[in-house]
Scaffold this motif. Sequence first.
Motif, PDB file in Angstrom:
ATOM      1  N   UNK B  23       0.853  -1.197   0.000  1.00  0.00           N
ATOM      2  CA  UNK B  23       0.000   0.000   0.000  1.00  0.00           C
ATOM      3  C   UNK B  23       0.881   1.235   0.000  1.00  0.00           C
ATOM      4  N   UNK B  25       1.596   5.398   0.600  1.00  0.00           N
ATOM      5  CA  UNK B  25       1.357   6.232   1.783  1.00  0.00           C
ATOM      6  C   UNK B  25      -0.074   6.768   1.796  1.00  0.00           C
ATOM      7  N   UNK B  26      -0.662   7.010   0.614  1.00  0.00           N
ATOM      8  CA  UNK B  26      -2.038   7.530   0.564  1.00  0.00           C
ATOM      9  C   UNK B  26      -3.082   6.419   0.661  1.00  0.00           C
ATOM     10  N   UNK B  27      -2.620   5.178   0.861  1.00  0.00           N
ATOM     11  CA  UNK B  27      -3.551   4.070   1.052  1.00  0.00           C
ATOM     12  C   UNK B  27      -3.916   3.323  -0.214  1.00  0.00           C
ATOM     13  N   UNK B  28      -3.468   3.796  -1.381  1.00  0.00           N
ATOM     14  CA  UNK B  28      -3.803   3.075  -2.621  1.00  0.00           C
ATOM     15  C   UNK B  28      -3.015   1.753  -2.653  1.00  0.00           C
ATOM     16  N   UNK B  29      -3.725   0.648  -2.758  1.00  0.00           N
ATOM     17  CA  UNK B  29      -3.028  -0.649  -2.748  1.00  0.00           C
ATOM     18  C   UNK B  29      -2.396  -0.975  -4.100  1.00  0.00           C
TER      19      UNK B  29
END
Lengths: 157, 449
Positions: B23, B25-29
């Motif tokens: 993932x 840092x912005x949470x996009x996997x």
Amino acid sequence: MRIDERLVAFFHRPLMSIIAATDACGKPAAGRGIGFHLMEDREGMDVIFSGWQWPGLVAAIAERGKLAVTFVSPADYVSFQIKGSASLRPTEARDVAEADRFIAAAMTELEGLGVPRGVIMPWLCPQEPRVARLRISEIYVQTPGPLAGMLAGAAAG
Amino acid sequence: MTWRLSDLAPCFEGVIPSIIATAAADGMPNVSYLSHVVRVDDDHVALSNQFFAKTAANVRANPQVTLILVDGVTGAQFLLDIRFVRSVDAGPLFDRIALQLKASSAQVGMAEVMRLKSADIFRVCAIERVPSPCETPTSAPTPAPDLCALANVLAAMDRQPGAEEIIETLLQAVRSVLGYDHALVLDHDQARGCLTTTGSLGYAPSGLGSEIALGDGLIGAAAISRQTIKVSDMSRVRRLGEAIRPEGPGAENVTRTVAFPHLPAAMSQIAVPMIARGAVVGVLFVESLRRLAFREEDEAALSILAGQAAAALRASEMEEAEAEPGAPLGRPAPVSMADVRVVHHCYDDSVFVDGVYIVKGVAGALLRLMVDWQLTEGRREFTNRELRLAAGSRMPDFKDNLETRLLLLRRRLEEKQAPLRLERIARGRLRLDVAGTMTLETGGDDRTA
């Protein structure tokens, strides 16, 4: 981002898919897909997976709403990864039918490539199908080789 | 049940691709397949990371990673919670991963594409078994090789009088102790930079005398890297060389090349370097019709056998070299009046007997030497020592494997049913028997015989 004609043709092949979502703590959850529907505007797709087998995916999609799905053609390793925001929607009868089709096609393809049926079965689980509706923001080539990671698809209209 | 990495051995064979989820840092996997996961110890894994820049960038921004490993035997899946520790691009661990990757990708013609740039080391925090819609037992632990039987073979190998018996003992042990029916022993020819088949189990034709260049395929790579290399599922392998393989019994008379033995339905292969006192003496190669045939315990047993055979071959070579000549030298006594025509080609030391290709290289030079001595001096018995002296002056690199070359020569003469036979009559002494009246010619350099 929109799925272009080349990708539409790719989606007609027997495919396998793998899925990731990120939970509230930033930890990725992973699992396998068992089907999909392309949206009419080609800017979105429904991704079907087993909630029974991959409960971590259900939780992570609900918590953070971000999803990545990689589709691969097992015969030649051609792969694309699609990413975007996602939310869970109720499962419908057509999702169950699509899961049956996807699983049968993948099973036939993998068996044809020499993978024993007994080995494949644990990967293609139809129990408790769940559906994540994905709005596509990124599409990448994922085929092993120098083009891996390149952008694919077309800009959204 | 608490799972340990050591419980998941079939997941590390590279048969079924693993899956890595990271993932940003912005949470996009990000999710992709992984060609190789290597178990470093019971708490760490190493991942080959040759393509995916996004995976590498995510791992450095967010060390939390999820891995799915698949048991290549049963299909059972395991979810691993892992954390990034460090990256390596040199050193023994990197070399081990790079070699495994090269070995398997070379088999599918992707050696260049799959070149490893770095490997990432991760600590394993948790292992969980993924529920399965069908019954998927974890690979049942198979019994380890019988250590008593292995010890008996090692002791027997030490008692063998010469190279032929040592190689035969090794091949029979592969069958009797480990249960594999197809194996080869290849002798390292330093001067020519290749490996020559000197022992063969379960192949027809035997392939004795066939050669592999150093660095080529599993066998050549094992010799050059001095490490065991295996492939556990050949179903995806493209046998690129198959189409150009010389076919038919007459082919080797034209090409002066013995076809490499071939097990068409092989699913697993392993090449184990035979090392004695730091020198690669040869390679032990074993094939199986089963997927994932070679477990860690088999690898260990094969390494022990290969090492012992290498040491025994080296010791036997030294004993043969030291053996005193002293037997009375006799005149040849033809048992038949048939003509036996021996042709030697200088450029590759290939020897043909009555138009049939026998052997080339050092073994060919030795045969020419013995034929020449028999014709000019009337002797038919020779000592290893004089052969070593005579051949060694011409080929300075040749010194440590006279015995295996003579063994190859003896077996090729037998296999081709040549009217010449080489008999080992005592330690360090042999006799060349000729069924007829022999002539020796020097062939032209037309390279077509």
